[in-house]
Design a protein around this motif. Structure first.
Motif, PDB file in Angstrom:
ATOM      1  N   ALA A 258      12.936 106.754  60.828  1.00 31.36           N
ATOM      2  CA  ALA A 258      12.236 105.608  61.066  1.00 31.36           C
ATOM      3  C   ALA A 258      11.489 105.891  62.268  1.00 31.36           C
ATOM      4  O   ALA A 258      11.990 106.582  63.217  1.00 31.36           O
ATOM      5  N   PRO A 259      10.251 105.164  62.632  1.00 34.24           N
ATOM      6  CA  PRO A 259       9.494 105.272  63.698  1.00 34.24           C
ATOM      7  C   PRO A 259      10.342 105.058  64.686  1.00 34.24           C
ATOM      8  O   PRO A 259      10.077 105.688  65.931  1.00 34.24           O
ATOM      9  N   GLU A 260      11.001 103.955  64.907  1.00 33.77           N
ATOM     10  CA  GLU A 260      12.032 103.528  65.886  1.00 33.77           C
ATOM     11  C   GLU A 260      13.146 104.575  66.499  1.00 33.77           C
ATOM     12  O   GLU A 260      13.096 104.976  67.431  1.00 33.77           O
ATOM     13  N   GLY A 261      13.427 105.227  65.686  1.00 37.03           N
ATOM     14  CA  GLY A 261      14.547 106.607  65.844  1.00 37.03           C
ATOM     15  C   GLY A 261      13.759 107.587  66.406  1.00 37.03           C
ATOM     16  O   GLY A 261      14.151 108.219  67.205  1.00 37.03           O
ATOM     17  N   ILE A 262      12.604 108.011  65.904  1.00 36.98           N
ATOM     18  CA  ILE A 262      11.934 109.192  66.288  1.00 36.98           C
ATOM     19  C   ILE A 262      11.319 108.795  67.744  1.00 36.98           C
ATOM     20  O   ILE A 262      11.625 109.613  68.736  1.00 36.98           O
ATOM     21  N   GLU A 263      11.027 107.490  68.175  1.00 36.22           N
ATOM     22  CA  GLU A 263      10.664 107.134  69.489  1.00 36.22           C
ATOM     23  C   GLU A 263      11.715 107.308  70.413  1.00 36.22           C
ATOM     24  O   GLU A 263      11.599 107.698  71.515  1.00 36.22           O
ATOM     25  N   ARG A 264      12.979 106.865  69.904  1.00 37.29           N
ATOM     26  CA  ARG A 264      13.995 106.963  70.954  1.00 37.29           C
ATOM     27  C   ARG A 264      14.596 108.162  71.120  1.00 37.29           C
ATOM     28  O   ARG A 264      14.687 108.625  72.130  1.00 37.29           O
ATOM     29  N   LEU A 265      14.608 109.130  70.085  1.00 37.13           N
ATOM     30  CA  LEU A 265      14.974 110.558  70.299  1.00 37.13           C
ATOM     31  C   LEU A 265      13.948 111.416  71.099  1.00 37.13           C
ATOM     32  O   LEU A 265      14.258 111.952  71.989  1.00 37.13           O
ATOM     33  N   GLN A 266      12.598 111.050  70.873  1.00 37.48           N
ATOM     34  CA  GLN A 266      11.563 111.756  71.950  1.00 37.48           C
ATOM     35  C   GLN A 266      11.689 111.167  73.158  1.00 37.48           C
ATOM     36  O   GLN A 266      11.357 112.050  74.013  1.00 37.48           O
ATOM     37  N   THR A 267      12.085 110.089  73.512  1.00 39.29           N
ATOM     38  CA  THR A 267      12.254 109.569  74.793  1.00 39.29           C
ATOM     39  C   THR A 267      13.253 110.022  75.421  1.00 39.29           C
ATOM     40  O   THR A 267      13.195 110.556  76.552  1.00 39.29           O
ATOM     41  N   ASP A 268      14.545 110.030  74.904  1.00 39.60           N
ATOM     42  CA  ASP A 268      15.552 110.574  75.503  1.00 39.60           C
ATOM     43  C   ASP A 268      15.719 112.041  75.263  1.00 39.60           C
ATOM     44  O   ASP A 268      16.300 112.679  76.357  1.00 39.60           O
ATOM     45  N   HIS A 269      15.025 112.751  74.369  1.00 38.73           N
ATOM     46  CA  HIS A 269      14.994 114.144  74.391  1.00 38.73           C
ATOM     47  C   HIS A 269      13.681 114.660  73.734  1.00 38.73           C
ATOM     48  O   HIS A 269      13.565 115.531  72.884  1.00 38.73           O
ATOM     49  N   PRO A 270      12.757 114.910  74.940  1.00 31.53           N
ATOM     50  CA  PRO A 270      11.500 115.150  74.553  1.00 31.53           C
ATOM     51  C   PRO A 270      11.133 116.608  74.083  1.00 31.53           C
ATOM     52  O   PRO A 270      10.435 117.144  73.238  1.00 31.53           O
ATOM     53  N   ASP A 271      12.398 117.455  74.474  1.00 35.86           N
ATOM     54  CA  ASP A 271      12.158 118.826  74.177  1.00 35.86           C
ATOM     55  C   ASP A 271      13.032 119.311  72.727  1.00 35.86           C
ATOM     56  O   ASP A 271      12.957 120.494  72.606  1.00 35.86           O
ATOM     57  N   VAL A 272      13.431 118.118  72.291  1.00 25.69           N
ATOM     58  CA  VAL A 272      13.891 118.616  70.694  1.00 25.69           C
ATOM     59  C   VAL A 272      13.061 118.094  69.691  1.00 25.69           C
ATOM     60  O   VAL A 272      12.718 116.950  69.263  1.00 25.69           O
ATOM     61  N   PRO A 273      12.582 119.147  69.074  1.00 21.44           N
ATOM     62  CA  PRO A 273      11.717 118.642  67.647  1.00 21.44           C
ATOM     63  C   PRO A 273      12.476 118.239  66.624  1.00 21.44           C
ATOM     64  O   PRO A 273      13.622 118.477  66.603  1.00 21.44           O
TER      65      PRO A 273
END
Ligand code: PRP
Ligand code: URA
Length: 208
Positions: free
Chosen positions: A162-177
């Motif tokens: 979900a876009p919400e999950g992508i945003e959360r993961l990228q905010t918390d862990h921007p180094d994780v593709p």
């Protein structure tokens, strides 16, 4: 979205249709999950570092390649197990660790209940695996735990995000593709992905 690969392939579309279809029974659901796991692994491992060495064919010497690091697959229990067969089918030498996280039914906050990681996670090429990246709470929590355990080179493999999950993961862990078969529309008010496929763990384990 940066650092997100939505794999676009007609065969993924076919298997994803089977997974979304609420009439799909457990056996074909499992097969479709394994097949997509295989395709996602192909993409998630595209930057696996290799060491070159000499190999001898029956005709002559030539270059061969072997992974420079361990590949470690970490399913987030329970539903993450659904993608493991497909991934280790693609890379059979991968080690498999486990992290148990469930999403609290009312708060939707992640709750840790188990972990078992292989030795050498610090230097490994690590794939965290979960079919559903919904609010991103479970995924972010699992990645944080892995980083605290020493893992550095982490990718997140999600069947549907979900876009919400992508945003959360990228905010918390921007180094994780993030590697996913589909970025869906959004979350509903129960924090389920729409259109999604329902409860991935229940459908895979036949516990509905
Ligand atoms: C599902 C799914 C993810 C999580 C995603 O697990 O497999 O782990 O929800 O939701 P989030 O992004 O909002 O955290 P669930 O909690 O249903 O547990 P299960 O795998 O044991 O079925
Ligand atoms: N967990 C699931 O299994 N499905 C969703 O849509 C969201 C979280």
């Amino acid at each position: 979205m940066n650092n997100v690969l939505e794999v676009d392939h007609p065969v993924i579309d076919i298997y994803l249709t089977a997974l979304r279809d609420k009439t799909t029974k457990t056996a074909p659901f499992r097969r479709a999950m394994a097949n997509i796991g295989n395709i996602l692994a192909y993409h998630a491992l595209s930057e696996l570092p290799l060491t070159e060495f000499e190999v001898e064919t029956p005709i002559q010497k030539t270059s061969g390649f072997t992974p420079s690091t361990d590949v470690v697959v970490i399913p987030i229990l329970r539903a993450g197990l659904s993608l493991v067969d497909g991934i280790i089918n693609f890379i059979p030498e991968a080690k498999v660790g486990h992290i148990g996280v469930y999403r609290h039914e009312e708060t939707h906050e992640p709750v840790n209940y188990y972990h078992n990681l292989p030795n050498g996670i610090e230097d490994a090429f690590t794939l965290v695996v979960d079919p559903m990246l919904a609010t991103g709470g479970s995924g972010s929590h699992a990645v944080k735990f892995l980083k605290e355990s020493g893992a550095k080179n982490i990718r997140f493999v999600a069947l549907i995000a979900a876009p919400e999950g992508i945003e959360r993961l990228q905010t918390d862990h921007p180094d994780v593709p993030i590697i996913t078969a589909s970025i869906d529309e959004k979350l509903n008010d129960q924090a389920y992905i729409i259109p999604g496929l329902g409860d991935a763990g229940d459908r895979y384990f036949g516990t509905t």
